[in-house]
Structure formats: C-alpha cells, structure tokens
Scaffold this motif. Structure first.
Motif, mmCIF file in Angstrom:
data_model
loop_
_atom_site.group_PDB
_atom_site.id
_atom_site.type_symbol
_atom_site.label_atom_id
_atom_site.label_comp_id
_atom_site.label_asym_id
_atom_site.label_seq_id
_atom_site.Cartn_x
_atom_site.Cartn_y
_atom_site.Cartn_z
ATOM 1 N N LEU A 1 31.117 42.211 32.516
ATOM 2 C CA LEU A 1 32.540 42.381 32.246
ATOM 3 C C LEU A 1 32.887 41.501 31.058
ATOM 4 O O LEU A 1 32.658 40.295 31.096
ATOM 5 N N ALA A 2 33.413 42.090 29.993
ATOM 6 C CA ALA A 2 33.695 41.323 28.778
ATOM 7 C C ALA A 2 35.048 41.714 28.192
ATOM 8 O O ALA A 2 35.133 42.186 27.054
ATOM 9 N N PRO A 3 36.133 41.512 28.932
ATOM 10 C CA PRO A 3 37.460 41.853 28.391
ATOM 11 C C PRO A 3 37.845 40.913 27.255
ATOM 12 O O PRO A 3 37.425 39.742 27.228
ATOM 13 N N ALA A 4 38.641 41.413 26.328
ATOM 14 C CA ALA A 4 39.150 40.551 25.264
ATOM 15 C C ALA A 4 39.970 39.419 25.872
ATOM 16 O O ALA A 4 39.901 38.269 25.425
ATOM 17 N N LYS A 5 40.736 39.748 26.915
ATOM 18 C CA LYS A 5 41.501 38.744 27.655
ATOM 19 C C LYS A 5 41.437 39.099 29.140
ATOM 20 O O LYS A 5 41.585 40.272 29.500
ATOM 21 N N PRO A 6 41.241 38.102 30.006
ATOM 22 C CA PRO A 6 41.064 38.410 31.433
ATOM 23 C C PRO A 6 42.350 38.811 32.155
ATOM 24 O O PRO A 6 42.327 38.954 33.373
ATOM 25 N N ARG A 7 43.420 39.009 31.426
ATOM 26 C CA ARG A 7 44.635 39.539 32.054
ATOM 27 C C ARG A 7 44.742 41.051 31.889
ATOM 28 O O ARG A 7 45.705 41.666 32.363
ATOM 29 N N GLU A 8 43.769 41.677 31.218
ATOM 30 C CA GLU A 8 43.815 43.121 31.003
ATOM 31 C C GLU A 8 43.794 43.857 32.340
ATOM 32 O O GLU A 8 42.989 43.522 33.225
ATOM 33 N N PRO A 9 44.649 44.842 32.532
ATOM 34 C CA PRO A 9 44.721 45.554 33.825
ATOM 35 C C PRO A 9 43.391 46.156 34.245
ATOM 36 O O PRO A 9 43.047 46.138 35.433
ATOM 37 N N GLU A 10 42.631 46.682 33.288
ATOM 38 C CA GLU A 10 41.350 47.295 33.638
ATOM 39 C C GLU A 10 40.388 46.264 34.220
ATOM 40 O O GLU A 10 39.646 46.552 35.173
ATOM 41 N N PHE A 11 40.391 45.055 33.654
ATOM 42 C CA PHE A 11 39.526 44.006 34.195
ATOM 43 C C PHE A 11 39.982 43.589 35.585
ATOM 44 O O PHE A 11 39.154 43.446 36.502
ATOM 45 N N LEU A 12 41.275 43.382 35.766
ATOM 46 C CA LEU A 12 41.781 42.959 37.070
ATOM 47 C C LEU A 12 41.468 43.996 38.145
ATOM 48 O O LEU A 12 41.102 43.646 39.278
ATOM 49 N N GLU A 13 41.570 45.272 37.773
ATOM 50 C CA GLU A 13 41.257 46.340 38.727
ATOM 51 C C GLU A 13 39.783 46.315 39.108
ATOM 52 O O GLU A 13 39.429 46.440 40.286
ATOM 53 N N ARG A 14 38.902 46.114 38.109
ATOM 54 C CA ARG A 14 37.472 46.099 38.398
ATOM 55 C C ARG A 14 37.091 44.861 39.221
ATOM 56 O O ARG A 14 36.252 44.947 40.132
ATOM 57 N N LEU A 15 37.718 43.716 38.929
ATOM 58 C CA LEU A 15 37.443 42.513 39.692
ATOM 59 C C LEU A 15 37.805 42.714 41.162
ATOM 60 O O LEU A 15 37.059 42.303 42.058
ATOM 61 N N ALA A 16 38.920 43.372 41.408
ATOM 62 C CA ALA A 16 39.325 43.653 42.784
ATOM 63 C C ALA A 16 38.335 44.602 43.460
ATOM 64 O O ALA A 16 37.996 44.438 44.634
ATOM 65 N N GLU A 17 37.854 45.611 42.712
ATOM 66 C CA GLU A 17 36.893 46.569 43.276
ATOM 67 C C GLU A 17 35.587 45.896 43.663
ATOM 68 O O GLU A 17 34.948 46.291 44.641
ATOM 69 N N LEU A 18 35.186 44.869 42.916
ATOM 70 C CA LEU A 18 33.924 44.190 43.195
ATOM 71 C C LEU A 18 33.979 43.355 44.465
ATOM 72 O O LEU A 18 32.947 42.997 45.021
ATOM 73 N N ALA A 19 35.177 43.040 44.914
ATOM 74 C CA ALA A 19 35.386 42.325 46.182
ATOM 75 C C ALA A 19 34.557 41.039 46.262
ATOM 76 O O ALA A 19 33.898 40.757 47.267
ATOM 77 N N ALA A 20 34.611 40.252 45.194
ATOM 78 C CA ALA A 20 33.875 38.990 45.181
ATOM 79 C C ALA A 20 34.521 37.992 46.138
ATOM 80 O O ALA A 20 35.748 37.925 46.254
ATOM 81 N N ASP A 21 33.678 37.203 46.792
ATOM 82 C CA ASP A 21 34.195 36.127 47.632
ATOM 83 C C ASP A 21 34.629 34.935 46.794
ATOM 84 O O ASP A 21 35.607 34.256 47.116
ATOM 85 N N VAL A 22 33.893 34.665 45.717
ATOM 86 C CA VAL A 22 34.187 33.508 44.876
ATOM 87 C C VAL A 22 33.702 33.792 43.462
ATOM 88 O O VAL A 22 32.762 34.573 43.259
ATOM 89 N N VAL A 23 34.354 33.156 42.474
ATOM 90 C CA VAL A 23 33.933 33.275 41.076
ATOM 91 C C VAL A 23 33.606 31.875 40.555
ATOM 92 O O VAL A 23 34.512 31.107 40.220
ATOM 93 N N PRO A 24 32.326 31.501 40.493
ATOM 94 C CA PRO A 24 31.946 30.244 39.852
ATOM 95 C C PRO A 24 32.053 30.374 38.328
ATOM 96 O O PRO A 24 31.682 31.404 37.759
ATOM 97 N N VAL A 25 32.528 29.317 37.680
ATOM 98 C CA VAL A 25 32.771 29.323 36.239
ATOM 99 C C VAL A 25 32.012 28.171 35.590
ATOM 100 O O VAL A 25 32.077 27.035 36.069
#
Length: 306
Positions: A60-84
């Motif tokens: 996933l490489a959005p120009a900005k992580p607030r893009e609706p398409e990215f947020l939708e895909r992040l929700a679909e992935l159903a991650a428990d946690v995002v390490p950064v």
C-alpha cells in the motif's frame, strides 16, 4: 495476529523481517510511494516495498494515508495492529482508529527525549552517552503516546549515527516483536511518558551538516559523526563542497586557525577553535571518496576551509 507493517527505509527491514518470521501474519505493508533517488534521479521502490515484492506481500503506497481508497483497504485487511518504523508520513485519526489495537511506533530514543524525525543524529550531536529505543502507542501528538517497552544502548566515542542506528534497528526489531506478542495476549499496558525531560529532534538538513570550524574540536567531531552517513558532513573549498568522513581531534597536532589546513606526508589536519582535527576520508565534488592523505598530496597549495 494480522499485521499491516508501516515503514519505508532500510532501517525498517529488521523489524519487518522479525514480524514476518514470527507466528503473526503480515498481510500488507504501508510505505511511501516510489520516488526518484540518486544522481540519475531514477524512480525506485522503497526498501520496504522492494522487500514486500520479493515476499509476495501486498504493498500500500498512498500519496497520503488519509486517502479514502487507502482507508477502505486498511479496513478490509482487518489488521489487529500496525507496527511503524520510519514510515515518513503523518497518520490521520481516521487511520489510527481502524486497527483493533491501533498503531505502535518503534522510535530510536529514550522518550520523552528526542521526539521527532532525527533522534539518533541529535543524540550524537548533543554528545549523549546513552540512548535507546521505545515502542509506543501512536497518537496525534508528536511521539507523545504511552510506552509499551524500551531498551538502552550506549553511544561509543567513535560511533556515527549510522553505526548507532544499525544497532538500534536490530535490537528494536526484537523489542517490537515482544510488544506485539504482549499486546496479543493482553499482558501489556502502556506507561505514560513523563512530563520532564522532553527534547526535540527535527530533521537534519544539508546546511546542518556543514562543518563549523569555529566550533571546538569536540563539537566538530560530534557534528561529523552525527550526519554520517546522511546527509553527510561537508565544508566549502573554493566554492565547491568537499564531503568529509569522521574526523579525530588531535591534541598533539599543529597549532592552526579555524579552517586552516596543514598537509603532511601522511596526515591532513584542520584547525578549530581548540585543537586541530585529523581528517579521515574526503570526497571532492564529482569524484569518489579517498583518504585525506592521498587527497592532500594532489594539492598545489594548502587550502583553507570556509
């Protein structure tokens, strides 16, 4: 647990590899978009994206992580946690709320010291004897969230920021995996950061990396080590940038004025506000790095650095 990993440069890879080798499931990586790098300005994948390509992991490489398409895909992935680890972009509240356990960040300092983009460089520049790494809960404040785990690491007298970052990245990978494991079992509770001891570490610029020969030798030494390997120390020589590798203060060296250069058969010294420093490796503009003695033998006259 299902994990989406967020990171961009090589320093993020030890943690990504540790998570991938664990019992957890890295379902995707979030990284910065492809960008031009190097002298030829060719477009390259980030190290994290390249790793994901090799391992068949979704990128996933959005120009900005607030893009609706990215947020939708992040929700679909159903991650428990995002390490950064060094992702390189601000994460909006809408994204922070999606994973079940939120986002956790590996930061290379002993928070609340050195909050910001360049904690390792500022620790070396400041002459700190000790640093470390923390894994904390990401929130809207700048590196202000509660801490789940920390480790300490001494700073050696000849450490560059690159040396230190390599050690912290390796140790931080193990720390992050421990925190992910603890979050999975519900055994970990974040500890609020103290209000005292806050310091800030803004991004180091190319101008910050310019050597100030009017500084004492110990400060010149710290600055060069702090910006090695990036963005790289430099000085002005006849209007051109001369890149410098780490230097060594030499109390037994010749007496020189700040910026004055003394070339001998096997050594090159430069004056500071106190004792001179001994140059190691140098890189003239448009040329490959070389040892200072070889560079000095090619000079017609002893130069003076501005």
């Amino acid at each position: 647990m299902r994990i989406v990993f967020a990171g961009t440069p090589e320093v993020a890879l030890p943690t990504l590899e540790a998570l991938h080798a664990s019992d957890h499931d890295v379902v995707a990586v979030l990284t910065r978009p492809d960008a031009p790098t190097g002298r030829g300005r060719k477009v390259h994948r980030s190290p994290v994206a390249a790793w994901a390509d090799e391992h068949g992991v979704e990128v996933l490489a959005p120009a900005k992580p607030r893009e609706p398409e990215f947020l939708e895909r992040l929700a679909e992935l159903a991650a428990d946690v995002v390490p950064v680890v060094a992702y390189g972009a601000l994460v909006p509240p809408a994204a922070l709320e999606i994973p079940r356990l939120g986002w956790i960040n590996l930061h290379f300092s002993l928070l609340p010291a050195w909050r910001g983009a360049a904690p390792v460089q500022h620790a070396v520049l400041n002459g700190d004897a000790m640093t470390g790494a923390c894994v904390f809960q990401l929130e809207q404040g700048l590196d202000t969230g509660p801490v789940y785990g920390r480790l300490t690491e001494p700073i050696g007298p000849r450490d560059t920021s690159g040396d230190l970052l390599d050690r912290l990245a390796a140790a931080g990978a193990r720390l992050t995996l421990d925190v992910v494991n603890g979050l999975g079992t519900g055994a970990l509770v974040g500890e609020p950061q103290p209000e005292d001891g806050v310091s800030h570490a803004p991004k180091i610029t190319v101008e910050d990396a310019r050597v100030r020969w009017s500084d004492p030798a110990f400060a010149v030494d710290r600055r060069v080590r702090a910006v090695t390997p990036a963005p790289g120390a430099w000085t002005d020589l006849d209007g051109q940038r001369l890149r410098l590798g780490p230097v060594v203060p030499d109390p037994e060296g010749p007496q020189l004025e700040p910026g004055q250069v003394a070339v001998a058969k096997k050594t090159v010294h430069v004056g500071t506000a106190t004792e001179p420093v001994l140059l190691g490796q140098v890189q003239p503009a448009g040329k490959k790095p070389m040892d200072a003695a070889s560079w000095g033998r090619g000079l017609q006259t002893a130069p003076r650095f501005a």
